[in-house]
Design a protein around this motif. Structure first.
Motif, PDB file in Angstrom:
ATOM      1  N   ALA A  48      58.476 -21.157   7.816  1.00 21.02           N
ATOM      2  CA  ALA A  48      58.880 -22.465   8.351  1.00 21.02           C
ATOM      3  C   ALA A  48      57.785 -23.045   9.236  1.00 21.02           C
ATOM      4  O   ALA A  48      57.512 -24.244   9.196  1.00 21.02           O
ATOM      5  CB  ALA A  48      60.187 -22.326   9.138  1.00 21.02           C
ATOM      6  N   ARG A  58      54.592 -22.467   8.931  1.00 15.28           N
ATOM      7  CA  ARG A  58      53.518 -22.893   8.028  1.00 15.28           C
ATOM      8  C   ARG A  58      53.824 -24.285   7.466  1.00 15.28           C
ATOM      9  O   ARG A  58      52.953 -25.155   7.427  1.00 15.28           O
ATOM     10  CB  ARG A  58      53.334 -21.887   6.894  1.00 15.28           C
ATOM     11  CG  ARG A  58      52.208 -22.282   5.912  1.00 15.28           C
ATOM     12  CD  ARG A  58      52.095 -21.300   4.754  1.00 15.28           C
ATOM     13  NE  ARG A  58      51.888 -19.943   5.184  1.00 15.28           N
ATOM     14  CZ  ARG A  58      50.707 -19.405   5.493  1.00 15.28           C
ATOM     15  NH1 ARG A  58      49.626 -20.143   5.426  1.00 15.28           N
ATOM     16  NH2 ARG A  58      50.619 -18.151   5.857  1.00 15.28           N
ATOM     17  N   GLU A  59      55.062 -24.501   7.022  1.00 15.80           N
ATOM     18  CA  GLU A  59      55.451 -25.821   6.502  1.00 15.80           C
ATOM     19  C   GLU A  59      55.294 -26.896   7.568  1.00 15.80           C
ATOM     20  O   GLU A  59      54.813 -27.993   7.289  1.00 15.80           O
ATOM     21  CB  GLU A  59      56.904 -25.798   6.014  1.00 15.80           C
ATOM     22  CG  GLU A  59      57.092 -25.159   4.670  1.00 15.80           C
ATOM     23  CD  GLU A  59      58.548 -25.244   4.233  1.00 15.80           C
ATOM     24  OE1 GLU A  59      59.191 -26.300   4.454  1.00 15.80           O
ATOM     25  OE2 GLU A  59      59.031 -24.249   3.662  1.00 15.80           O
ATOM     26  N   ASN A  61      51.641 -27.617   7.969  1.00 18.16           N
ATOM     27  CA  ASN A  61      51.124 -28.391   6.828  1.00 18.16           C
ATOM     28  C   ASN A  61      51.415 -29.875   7.016  1.00 18.16           C
ATOM     29  O   ASN A  61      50.551 -30.727   6.772  1.00 18.16           O
ATOM     30  CB  ASN A  61      51.728 -27.888   5.519  1.00 18.16           C
ATOM     31  CG  ASN A  61      51.157 -26.564   5.080  1.00 18.16           C
ATOM     32  OD1 ASN A  61      50.091 -26.135   5.530  1.00 18.16           O
ATOM     33  ND2 ASN A  61      51.864 -25.879   4.199  1.00 18.16           N
ATOM     34  N   ARG A  62      52.635 -30.197   7.452  1.00 13.08           N
ATOM     35  CA  ARG A  62      52.986 -31.598   7.715  1.00 13.08           C
ATOM     36  C   ARG A  62      52.149 -32.162   8.863  1.00 13.08           C
ATOM     37  O   ARG A  62      51.627 -33.261   8.781  1.00 13.08           O
ATOM     38  CB  ARG A  62      54.475 -31.723   8.026  1.00 13.08           C
ATOM     39  CG  ARG A  62      54.908 -33.201   8.090  1.00 13.08           C
ATOM     40  CD  ARG A  62      56.338 -33.386   8.568  1.00 13.08           C
ATOM     41  NE  ARG A  62      56.286 -33.609  10.008  1.00 13.08           N
ATOM     42  CZ  ARG A  62      57.032 -32.994  10.908  1.00 13.08           C
ATOM     43  NH1 ARG A  62      57.933 -32.119  10.532  1.00 13.08           N
ATOM     44  NH2 ARG A  62      56.906 -33.253  12.175  1.00 13.08           N
TER      45      ARG A  62
END
Length: 135
Positions: free
Chosen positions: A47, A49-50, A53-54
């Motif tokens: 989570a 990492r996501e 990324n955003r």
């Protein structure tokens, strides 16, 4: 102050500033808890990492004027810093992005377990940021 915890948080922010997400994420426990400023609590490295990324898609940021503090036993740490940023791509629910630059005081609190970050809670003034980007 605990030298090991101090070094962990220094390395965490050095990796962030270098854009080295593999090292950055490698400093987290698998079950890291991430309390997002004025947002939800997310659990787990995937989570986080996501989220990153955003963030890296929408913002270009460097953290400066870093001050790091840690408890004597090394289980907790805190950091105060200034975010120098550029708003690149419009983030959901926020003002439209067109490369606006911002300077934002911020802070973070950490739980540390087994030499890794087990919790991070970030704080900044969202209204200040919105005013700076023209919202």
């Amino acid at each position: 102050m605990n030298p090991a915890s101090q070094a962990l948080i220094e390395n965490y922010y050095a990796a962030f500033n270098a854009g080295d997400m593999d090292t950055f994420l490698g400093l987290l426990t698998d079950d890291v808890v991430h309390d997002i400023n004025q947002g939800e609590r997310q659990v787990g490295r995937a989570a986080f990492r996501e989220f990153m990324n955003r963030m890296n898609r929408n913002y270009k940021e460097q953290l400066v004027d870093m001050v790091i503090m840690s408890s004597e036993d090394g289980s907790r740490a805190a950091a105060e810093f200034v975010v120098l940023g550029e708003y690149l791509v419009t983030d959901e629910g926020l003002p439209e992005a067109n490369g606006q630059k911002y300077r934002l005081p911020a802070g973070a609190f950490f739980d540390i377990r087994d030499g890794k970050v087990a919790r991070i809670t970030n704080y900044y003034n969202l209204n200040d940021w919105i005013a700076q980007v023209g919202g």
